[in-house]
Design an enzyme around this catalytic site. Structure first.
Site, PDB file in Angstrom:
ATOM      1  N   LEU A   1     -34.370  -7.427   3.090  1.00 33.38           N
ATOM      2  CA  LEU A   1     -35.745  -6.936   3.187  1.00 33.38           C
ATOM      3  C   LEU A   1     -35.929  -6.212   4.521  1.00 33.38           C
ATOM      4  CD1 LEU A   1     -37.898  -9.827   1.631  1.00 33.38           C
ATOM      5  CD2 LEU A   1     -37.375  -7.598   0.644  1.00 33.38           C
TER       6      LEU A   1
ATOM      7  N   CYS B   1     -19.931   1.038  -1.317  1.00 33.67           N
ATOM      8  CA  CYS B   1     -20.161   0.350  -2.596  1.00 33.67           C
ATOM      9  C   CYS B   1     -21.478   0.714  -3.288  1.00 33.67           C
ATOM     10  CB  CYS B   1     -20.088  -1.157  -2.397  1.00 33.67           C
ATOM     11  SG  CYS B   1     -18.426  -1.716  -2.000  1.00 33.67           S
TER      12      CYS B   1
ATOM     13  N   ASP C   1       0.857  -1.193   0.000  1.00 31.97           N
ATOM     14  CA  ASP C   1       0.000   0.000   0.000  1.00 31.97           C
ATOM     15  C   ASP C   1       0.883   1.229   0.000  1.00 31.97           C
ATOM     16  OD1 ASP C   1      -3.257   0.322   0.874  1.00 31.97           O
ATOM     17  OD2 ASP C   1      -2.000   2.134   0.959  1.00 31.97           O
TER      18      ASP C   1
ATOM     19  N   GLU D   1     -18.512  -5.804   4.348  1.00 32.63           N
ATOM     20  CA  GLU D   1     -17.820  -5.348   5.544  1.00 32.63           C
ATOM     21  C   GLU D   1     -18.636  -5.791   6.750  1.00 32.63           C
ATOM     22  OE1 GLU D   1     -17.024  -1.115   5.276  1.00 32.63           O
ATOM     23  OE2 GLU D   1     -16.204  -1.393   3.284  1.00 32.63           O
TER      24      GLU D   1
ATOM     25  N   LEU E   1     -17.491  -9.670  -0.851  1.00 30.74           N
ATOM     26  CA  LEU E   1     -17.558  -9.685   0.620  1.00 30.74           C
ATOM     27  C   LEU E   1     -18.323  -8.474   1.136  1.00 30.74           C
ATOM     28  CD1 LEU E   1     -15.486  -7.328   1.791  1.00 30.74           C
ATOM     29  CD2 LEU E   1     -13.769  -9.004   1.213  1.00 30.74           C
TER      30      LEU E   1
HETATM   31  P1  NAD Z   1     -10.029   1.247   0.518  1.00 30.68           P
HETATM   32  O1  NAD Z   1     -10.117   2.668   0.205  1.00 30.68           O
HETATM   33  O2  NAD Z   1     -10.352   0.749   1.899  1.00 30.68           O
HETATM   34  O3  NAD Z   1      -8.553   0.694   0.172  1.00 30.68           O
HETATM   35  C1  NAD Z   1      -7.857   0.999  -0.990  1.00 30.68           C
HETATM   36  C2  NAD Z   1      -6.372   1.042  -0.644  1.00 30.68           C
HETATM   37  O4  NAD Z   1      -5.617   1.128  -1.850  1.00 30.68           O
HETATM   38  C3  NAD Z   1      -5.963   2.238   0.208  1.00 30.68           C
HETATM   39  O5  NAD Z   1      -5.328   1.779   1.388  1.00 30.68           O
HETATM   40  C4  NAD Z   1      -4.979   3.015  -0.686  1.00 30.68           C
HETATM   41  O6  NAD Z   1      -3.941   3.630   0.040  1.00 30.68           O
HETATM   42  C5  NAD Z   1      -4.463   1.912  -1.583  1.00 30.68           C
HETATM   43  N1  NAD Z   1      -3.875   2.351  -2.858  1.00 30.68           N
HETATM   44  C6  NAD Z   1      -4.370   3.199  -3.781  1.00 30.68           C
HETATM   45  N2  NAD Z   1      -3.548   3.298  -4.833  1.00 30.68           N
HETATM   46  C7  NAD Z   1      -2.492   2.488  -4.579  1.00 30.68           C
HETATM   47  C8  NAD Z   1      -1.310   2.148  -5.294  1.00 30.68           C
HETATM   48  N3  NAD Z   1      -1.040   2.653  -6.517  1.00 30.68           N
HETATM   49  N4  NAD Z   1      -0.445   1.276  -4.730  1.00 30.68           N
HETATM   50  C9  NAD Z   1      -0.688   0.748  -3.518  1.00 30.68           C
HETATM   51  N5  NAD Z   1      -1.820   1.032  -2.804  1.00 30.68           N
HETATM   52  C10 NAD Z   1      -2.689   1.887  -3.325  1.00 30.68           C
HETATM   53  O7  NAD Z   1     -10.966   0.508  -0.547  1.00 30.68           O
HETATM   54  P2  NAD Z   1     -11.831  -0.831  -0.368  1.00 30.68           P
HETATM   55  O8  NAD Z   1     -13.076  -0.553   0.390  1.00 30.68           O
HETATM   56  O9  NAD Z   1     -10.944  -1.928   0.070  1.00 30.68           O
HETATM   57  O10 NAD Z   1     -12.270  -1.072  -1.876  1.00 30.68           O
HETATM   58  C11 NAD Z   1     -11.337  -1.489  -2.851  1.00 30.68           C
HETATM   59  C12 NAD Z   1     -12.085  -1.908  -4.099  1.00 30.68           C
HETATM   60  O11 NAD Z   1     -12.888  -3.061  -3.816  1.00 30.68           O
HETATM   61  C13 NAD Z   1     -13.055  -0.868  -4.634  1.00 30.68           C
HETATM   62  O12 NAD Z   1     -13.073  -0.949  -6.026  1.00 30.68           O
HETATM   63  C14 NAD Z   1     -14.397  -1.307  -4.080  1.00 30.68           C
HETATM   64  O13 NAD Z   1     -15.474  -0.880  -4.882  1.00 30.68           O
HETATM   65  C15 NAD Z   1     -14.257  -2.809  -4.138  1.00 30.68           C
HETATM   66  N6  NAD Z   1     -15.084  -3.522  -3.171  1.00 30.68           N
HETATM   67  C16 NAD Z   1     -15.195  -3.057  -1.898  1.00 30.68           C
HETATM   68  C17 NAD Z   1     -15.954  -3.762  -0.967  1.00 30.68           C
HETATM   69  C18 NAD Z   1     -16.095  -3.265   0.431  1.00 30.68           C
HETATM   70  O14 NAD Z   1     -16.943  -3.791   1.162  1.00 30.68           O
HETATM   71  N7  NAD Z   1     -15.309  -2.298   0.880  1.00 30.68           N
HETATM   72  C19 NAD Z   1     -16.611  -4.945  -1.351  1.00 30.68           C
HETATM   73  C20 NAD Z   1     -16.458  -5.398  -2.664  1.00 30.68           C
HETATM   74  C21 NAD Z   1     -15.696  -4.676  -3.575  1.00 30.68           C
END
Ligand code: NAD
Length: 433
Positions: A253, A263, A30, A155, A153
């Site tokens: 529901l 999301c 990260d 949260e 997944l």
């Molecule tokens: P988040 O914001 O919690 O985490 C993203 C991370 O990526 C951050 O820590 C950021 O610092 C890091 N990052 C960004 N650019 C980077 C780079 N070039 N190199 C290294 N690290 C980098 O996001 P999230 O909630 O984990 O969501 C991530 C993706 O998954 C999104 O597309 C989201 O739509 C999808 N998603 C999220 C969930 C959820 O419940 N949060 C569920 C399914 C899908």
């Protein structure tokens, strides 16, 4: 198998922890140096049940490590996952793919031997193909394949969801990549989790379609709840009756203040945008978006009415800030719209959340922060349940009432039974009952 997970957020961290638990060697990268430093010391920067113990165990046995530099990890990887954020792009509602393409540019120089690049981030239809095009342009010599592997997944139950998925979805049209993805998920398929392999475009669109459908289901029951109030029915009874139908299903529901989270709002917006640009507008989903935005705003009026028509000079205790229980995530949470509206109407807001205060505090100026539900209720005219944390279900309502100046309880999650709240002396308002 060596895995490099780019992005250590809610999805990246959970996926990395679970893959290391499967026995794979994972390096999680990260850009956020502070986050990586905390993780190295065994501190988990987000609240997600069971994540800390999983990370701790796999850190100890050397199957997971954390870095800010991706070069060595990509060079050693069989599989590179992109789990970076794809927030809503300002102005047009599309998914902002800046972080995805940045990561692609950063990883390209380090590709070494056959490597699969898999997108876990939720990305617009066509993104996998575009990643492939960009990688080819930067590294025409590299041997790689790009797959889509959307994550489903939730949260709050992320570890369970990741290890007990309804399905694993893989968008892939390269045989070696498909074989690698099937090997990766073997620990789950051995326990009968289906792996569905489709084209990359289908996988990308399926993720958006799933979230849009779930958002629609929530908006549906929210509107039915309002109708229940108007005609004297009980939405819980209606939901039970319709949810028993296998074609409908009893999940999602639960009426409430409108969906939020990191999301649904952004994914609904992105799908609407994609559809419009493809000249196939999704009028149903556009309506869902409108209904949900209006609903979040309408909640303030609901509370004002319950308080007797005015909130001026009143104190409102808000219980719950996270967009749902068991997470500290407040992205697009209903509380972020509700609290400023209560304040605009002249109320002093005292707020409590078991885990989300740190994330909410910088956004919600002028709020009085409390360390417990009872402390928040101190001197309040109205108490509002916004997030259905379990600890609110277990509250002693008589004690809660005794702390308050007034007697109004607005339950936006139907956590309590009306007769239970009334027996504790409350003037009680809930949703659809
Ligand atoms: P988040 O914001 O919690 O985490 C993203 C991370 O990526 C951050 O820590 C950021 O610092 C890091 N990052 C960004 N650019 C980077 C780079 N070039 N190199 C290294 N690290 C980098 O996001 P999230 O909630 O984990 O969501 C991530 C993706 O998954 C999104 O597309 C989201 O739509 C999808 N998603 C999220 C969930 C959820 O419940 N949060 C569920 C399914 C899908």
């Amino acid at each position: 198998m060596n895995i490099c997970m780019i992005g250590a957020g809610y999805v990246g961290l959970v996926s990395a922890a679970c893959f290391s638990e499967f026995g794979w060697k994972v390096t999680c990268v990260d850009k956020d140096a502070d986050k990586i430093e905390q993780l190295r010391r065994g501190r988990v920067p987000i609240y997600e049940p069971r994540l800390e113990e999983l990370l701790e165990r796999n850190l100890r046995n050397g199957r997971i490590d954390f870095r800010t530099e991706l070069g060595a990890a990509v060079g050693a990887a069989d599989l590179v996952f992109l789990a970076v954020g794809t927030p809503m792009r300002r102005g047009d509602g599309h998914a902002d793919l800046t972080f995805v393409f940045q990561a692609v540019e950063e990883l390209a120089p380090h590709l070494n031997g056959f490597t699969v690049i898999a997108t876990k981030s939720t990305v617009a239809v066509g993104t996998s193909r575009e990643i492939e095009r960009r990688l080819k342009a930067i590294r025409p010599d590299a041997d790689f394949a790009v797959c889509s592997n959307p994550e489903f997944l939730r949260e709050g139950s992320a570890i369970y969801d990741f290890t007990h998925p309804d399905r694993v979805l893989v968008g892939c049209d390269e045989p070696r990549a498909r074989a690698l993805m099937e090997r990766l998920y073997k620990p789950l398929t051995l326990r009968n989790a289906p792996v569905i392999v489709v084209s990359r475009e289908s996988a990308e669109l399926a993720k958006y379609s799933a979230n849009a459908f779930l958002a629609m289901k929530i908006s549906f029951i929210n509107e039915i709840a309002d109708l229940c109030e108007a005609v004297g029915a009980d939405v819980q009874e209606v939901a039970t009756a319709i949810g028993a139908d296998g074609r409908i299903g009893n999940k999602f529901l639960h009426p409430g203040p409108g969906y939020g989270g990191s999301c649904f709002p952004k994914d609904v917006a992105a799908l609407i945008r994609t559809a419009r640009e493809a000249r196939q507008p999704l009028s149903l989903i556009e309506q869902v978006q409108t209904v949900n935005s209006e609903r979040k705003i309408a909640m303030a009026g609901r509370i004002e009415r319950a308080a007797g028509g005015s909130l001026a000079g009143k104190t409102v205790a808000v219980l719950g800030l996270a967009f749902k229980p068991d997470t500290d995530d407040v992205r697009d949470a209903p509380s972020l719209i509700l609290i400023p509206m209560l304040q605009e109407r002249g109320a002093v807001v005292r707020a409590y959340d078991p885990h989300a205060r740190e994330n909410a505090e910088p956004i919600l100026a002028g709020t009085v922060w409390c360390g417990s539900a009872l402390e928040a209720a101190e001197g309040a005219d109205v108490t509002v349940v916004v997030t259905e944390w379990n600890e609110f279900r277990a509250l002693d309502l008589k004690r809660l009432k005794a702390r308050m100046r007034g007697d109004v309880l607005v339950d936006l999650r139907n956590v309590y039974l009306p007769e239970q709240a009334r027996a504790a002396g409350f003037t009680y308002a809930s949703i659809g009952r």
